[in-house]
Scaffold this active site. Structure first.
Site, PDB file in Angstrom:
ATOM      1  N   HIS A  77       0.813  -1.220   0.000  1.00 46.40           N
ATOM      2  CA  HIS A  77       0.000   0.000   0.000  1.00 46.40           C
ATOM      3  C   HIS A  77       0.846   1.270   0.000  1.00 46.40           C
ATOM      4  CE1 HIS A  77      -3.618  -2.294   0.434  1.00 46.40           C
ATOM      5  NE2 HIS A  77      -3.332  -2.734   1.638  1.00 46.40           N
ATOM      6  N   ASP A 130      -2.968 -10.435  -2.489  1.00 42.00           N
ATOM      7  CA  ASP A 130      -3.498 -10.003  -1.210  1.00 42.00           C
ATOM      8  C   ASP A 130      -4.999  -9.724  -1.359  1.00 42.00           C
ATOM      9  OD1 ASP A 130      -2.184  -8.670   1.519  1.00 42.00           O
ATOM     10  OD2 ASP A 130      -4.055  -7.681   0.926  1.00 42.00           O
ATOM     11  N   HIS A 157      -6.489  -7.189  -0.378  1.00 39.58           N
ATOM     12  CA  HIS A 157      -6.622  -5.768  -0.693  1.00 39.58           C
ATOM     13  C   HIS A 157      -5.831  -5.429  -1.947  1.00 39.58           C
ATOM     14  CE1 HIS A 157      -6.936  -6.030   3.805  1.00 39.58           C
ATOM     15  NE2 HIS A 157      -8.032  -5.349   3.537  1.00 39.58           N
ATOM     16  N   ASP A 193      -4.361 -13.099   3.529  1.00 36.95           N
ATOM     17  CA  ASP A 193      -5.629 -12.607   4.053  1.00 36.95           C
ATOM     18  C   ASP A 193      -6.854 -12.879   3.180  1.00 36.95           C
ATOM     19  OD1 ASP A 193      -4.474 -10.812   2.299  1.00 36.95           O
ATOM     20  OD2 ASP A 193      -4.577  -9.083   3.629  1.00 36.95           O
TER      21      ASP A 193
END
Length: 344
Positions: free
Chosen positions: A159, A194, A196, A283
């Protein structure tokens, strides 16, 4: 498979995490790495320490202004009367208007921290540098001829933009490693799995044609990071067509995920990379506390086998994956699935 790890990640131990405005304990804690390391050892993988590469690889991706901020912000923050223990911004300039760079620590925190999920405390800078070294050490192992390596990076990185932290991330380990691989590989692909979207990684390479960025993730229309990761984001300038986002409905299971991977692999093969970086988030698992997708533990082995089927020198960079009873098993499943397919 060689596993790269350093104990230096323990210097970063965030305490706070805001969820819907309420303060919670951060899920990005040292115990994550403890469980992943134990799983790697249980899988019979050899553990090697990080090499020290200095700041060069980090400065290849991140701006000097941002690196200066990360290194010194804690000292400056503590001079503020009544300031919190951790650096957490209370202002975020939308669009970051080009009216000048703030001189105050508070203003710079808002400028360089995208959200309240990336608190900075004493030791964060050192841990982030060490995490980047772990990624570059793995990239060098692959660059020197290894089929694959796994880098247990903490804090994670995908990120982080060239000048902005966010979502537990400070330095973009996957991007730093990809840039290192570019020393001997003319084209490198990054596959982010991931839960996200890898918005920071996308941002780093959005105008570049030499690194293809592909991300499969929970649809950001109702999931972090919300403002990035949509299917119409294709790159810009020379990088147009070199970014692919595959947003998935919340709760997508293993079968649906594997089907979506076919589209990602078509793009990767069309790019014809000579090396692959996998931003390995665990995740997407059905029991991960951040809940977005529903991959089973066995499903990670299937995903890994598909990736190994690309038959590319591959660097696995640890991203998300938070505390649950299945966390270690998920990593063991992925690594064993990758090795079984790579050896076939």
């Amino acid at each position: 498979m060689q596993v790269v790890y350093t104990e230096d990640h323990r210097q970063h131990h965030p305490r706070h995490f805001l969820v819907n405005g309420a303060q919670h304990e951060s899920p990005e804690v040292p115990e994550r790495a403890d469980r992943l390391l134990a799983a790697a050892r249980a899988g019979g993988h050899g553990i090697v320490g990080r090499q020290h590469f200095g700041r060069g690889p980090v400065a290849d991706i991140h701006t000097p202004e941002y690196l200066q901020f990360l290194e010194h912000i804690v000292t400056r923050w503590r001079r503020i009367e009544g300031a919190s223990e951790e650096v957490i911004p209370n202002i975020h300039p939308q669009g970051r208007w080009q009216t000048g760079y703030p001189a105050s620590a508070v203003g710079q925190a808002g400028w360089h921290q995208a959200d309240t999920a990336c608190p900075i405390s004493e030791g964060t800078w050192e841990a982030a540098l060490a995490s980047a070294d772990v990624a570059v050490t793995g990239a060098e192992i692959v660059r020197q001829g290894a089929r694959a390596a796994y880098t247990l990076c903490r804090p994670p990185g995908h990120h982080a933009y060239p000048d902005m932290a966010g979502g537990f991330c400070f330095l973009n380990n996957s991007a730093i490693a990809a840039q290192w691989l570019r020393r001997t590989h003319s084209r490198v692909a990054i596959l982010d799995i991931d839960v996200h979207h890898g918005n920071g990684t996308q941002g780093v390479f959005y105008s570049r044609p030499d690194v293809l960025t592909v991300s499969l993730h929970a649809d950001p229309v109702r999931f972090y990071p919300f403002f990035w990761g949509h299917a119409n984001e294709r790159g810009e300038g020379d990088g147009t067509g070199y970014n692919l986002n595959v947003p998935l409905p919340r709760g997508t299971d293993t079968a649906g995920y594997l089907q979506a991977m076919d589209r990602a692999f078509q793009r990767i093969r069309a790019f014809a990379p000579t090396a692959l970086v996998v931003a390995l988030g665990l995740d997407p698992h059905e029991d991960d506390p951040l809940k977005g997708l529903s991959i089973t533990t066995e499903g990670f082995a299937e995903i890994a086998a598909r990736i190994a089927g690309l038959k590319l020198p591959t660097l696995l960079v640890q991203e998300g994956g938070y505390l649950s009873d299945a966390l270690g098993d998920n990593l063991k499943s992925f690594l064993s699935g990758f090795e079984a397919a790579a050896g076939s």
